[in-house]
Design an enzyme around this catalytic site. Structure first.
Site, PDB file in Angstrom:
ATOM      1  N   LYS A 135      38.339  -0.103 -18.660  1.00  0.00           N
ATOM      2  CA  LYS A 135      37.235  -1.346 -18.359  1.00  0.00           C
ATOM      3  C   LYS A 135      35.686  -0.908 -19.421  1.00  0.00           C
ATOM      4  O   LYS A 135      35.878   0.029 -19.122  1.00  0.00           O
ATOM      5  CB  LYS A 135      37.051  -1.117 -17.151  1.00  0.00           C
ATOM      6  CG  LYS A 135      36.365  -2.260 -15.248  1.00  0.00           C
ATOM      7  CD  LYS A 135      37.352  -3.167 -15.921  1.00  0.00           C
ATOM      8  CE  LYS A 135      36.840  -4.240 -15.095  1.00  0.00           C
ATOM      9  NZ  LYS A 135      38.088  -5.534 -14.622  1.00  0.00           N
TER      10      LYS A 135
ATOM     11  N   ASP B 213      36.282 -10.654 -16.843  1.00  0.00           N
ATOM     12  CA  ASP B 213      36.125 -10.057 -15.772  1.00  0.00           C
ATOM     13  C   ASP B 213      34.982 -11.452 -15.687  1.00  0.00           C
ATOM     14  O   ASP B 213      34.397 -12.285 -16.133  1.00  0.00           O
ATOM     15  CB  ASP B 213      35.959  -8.955 -15.936  1.00  0.00           C
ATOM     16  CG  ASP B 213      35.741  -8.623 -14.590  1.00  0.00           C
ATOM     17  OD1 ASP B 213      36.567  -8.315 -13.761  1.00  0.00           O
ATOM     18  OD2 ASP B 213      34.570  -7.725 -13.522  1.00  0.00           O
TER      19      ASP B 213
END
Ligand code: NDP
Length: 442
Positions: A123, A163
């Site tokens: 991430k 995201d």
């Protein structure tokens, strides 16, 4: 034993509240299983999984429209590559810090494993806030961010996606800069535009997948989604396509929110109203309040929509958006199912309330895995240099969500209750743990 484990994690990751919260949730459900498998204990699999393989932090300088120099911080957490290259989104939001990205990367490892596709977990992101910035400012920021990130990623190494705050526009700018610096056209990012390597259904995948997962949960209680009143939070990518699939299946979404407040439309959203939301949020980049003005419904400032009576809740905004009080209110109002579009939107005390009430509770790492699964399908299409049809990709997504649900049932079913948290955590753990053992102490 979980307490001792957590003591060490908290000491080592001081102040990283969200990361420790995510590790605790996994450890509490996986530890009893690990105890029955000494090979995992001996190889210290859980201890290794709680330590990122690599953390990259960097300066992102850029120049705003007034000619002033701005400095943000960029990150990429490469958490675990036991079953495939690192895969996970980029988040651009002022709240981004090391703890939040480590929690998201940690969750991603289990989620990606559950999809059945060969993807490790990662991430990244930045504390940059795209809100209120011009397209040129966003482009200059993305170019500076990628100038550093490009040396750490690659189509077989680490493949970022979107995201919060990173949608089609940002992925375009990031991809353009990667291609320019590396002189290669590869599938290094997912969520790409359709004309340049993107997959049909990728924008829809997280929301659609979450609704498919809710359908599977409801089936275990001989319930159908048709006619159900649904509360959704957020109004971004995940919320929009959750609403779209619910409308297609005859359910009634009645709320949406953004960081300023929520709307309650008791008549329910329909296709036309949803088109208005997409234009408002994706093109005009306006506030959800404008929906209330246009359709004459109620708007509540500065709150999440969990006081509204609903059958199913789809938290699709951000972490820890359902607290204990919200959970009690949802249960009291007759909510029978919670399917998490967002990552870790339910606080630990609130999860306990749902489980005690024995309502269907699908944690994000299972319920929202459709997004990354379809990113995996985008990678396959890029490798083949082919584009699959809409029907093909959606059917594959649907089948993957059914398989994820089956794994949760396999590992989470006790006498008469399915503990989806336990099911998702153990289901995701086993494949990664076995691969780590096969590959030795690395
Ligand atoms: P978007 O940026 O498209 O939308 C986010 C939405 O949530 C916006 O409406 C935003 O409001 C709201 N929001 C964000 N932060 C907060 C906050 N701190 N408080 C209140 N509201 C907030 O993001 P996505 O829809 O892509 O992501 C939503 C969630 O889903 C995240 O948790 C993400 O990690 C998760 N997720 C996303 C996937 C994907 O494929 N996109 C895949 C799996 C999970 P505002 O417009 O005011 O900023």
């Amino acid at each position: 034993m979980p307490e001792q484990f957590m003591k060490r994690v908290i000491k080592k990751n001081a102040g990283e509240v969200e990361f420790c919260q995510a590790v605790r949730e996994v450890v509490e459900s996986v530890m009893p299983f690990v105890k029955k498998h000494p090979e995992y204990q001996k190889a210290k699999i859980l201890e290794r999984m709680a330590e990122p393989e690599r953390v990259i932090m960097f300066r992102v300088p850029w120049i705003d429209d007034k000619g002033e120099v701005q400095i943000n911080r960029g990150y990429r957490i490469e958490m675990n590559s036991a079953i495939g290259p690192y895969k996970g989104g980029l988040r651009f939001h002022p709240s981004v810090n090391l703890s939040i990205l480590k929690f998201l990367a940690f969750e991603q490892v289990f989620k990606n494993s559950l999809t059945t596709l060969p993807m490790g977990g990662g991430k990244g992101g930045s504390d940059f806030d795209p809100k209120g910035k011009s397209d040129n400012e966003v482009m200059r920021f993305c170019q500076s961010f990628m100038t550093e990130l490009q040396r750490h990623i690659g189509p077989d190494t680490d493949i970022p996606a979107g995201d919060i705050g990173v949608g089609a526009r940002e992925i375009g700018f990031l991809f353009g800069q990667y291609k320019r610096l590396r002189n290669e056209f590869t599938g290094v990012l997912t969520g790409k535009g359709l004309n340049w390597g993107g997959s049909l259904i990728r924008p829809e995948a997280t929301g659609y997948g979450c609704v498919y997962f809710a359908q599977e949960m409801l089936k275990t209680q001989y319930e159908s989604i048709e006619g159900k009143i649904c509360a959704i939070s957020g109004s971004g990518n995940v919320a929009q396509y959750t609403a779209e699939k619910l409308i297609q299946l005859g359910a009634k979404p009645v709320t949406l929110s953004d960081s300023h407040g929520y709307i309650y439309d008791k008549h329910g959203l329909d296709t036309e109203k949803l088109e208005f939301v997409k234009e408002l949020k994706n093109v005009k980049r306006g506030r959800i309040k404008e929906y209330a003005k246009k359709y004459g419904c109620e708007y509540f400032e500065g709150r999440y929509p969990w006081k509204i009576k609903c059958d199913i809740a789809f938290p699709s905004a951000t972490q820890n958006e359902i607290d204990e009080g919200d959970a009690k209110q949802l249960v009291k109002n007759g909510c029978i199912c919670v399917a998490e579009g967002a990552n870790m939107p339910t606080a630990p005390e609130a999860i306990k309330i749902f489980q005690k009430a024995k309502i269907l509770y699908g944690p994000g790492k299972a319920a929202n895995a459709g997004g990354v699964a379809t990113s995996g399908l985008e990678m396959s299409q890029n490798s083949e240099r082919l584009s699959w049809s809409r029907e093909d990709v959606e059917e594959k997504l649907h089948q993957i969500m059914i398989k994820i649900h089956e794994q949760c049932v396999k590992y989470g079913k006790d006498d008469n209750y399915i503990d989806y948290v336990k099911g998702a955590n153990i289901g995701g753990f086993v494949k990664v743990a076995d691969a780590m053992i096969d590959q030795g102490v690395v």
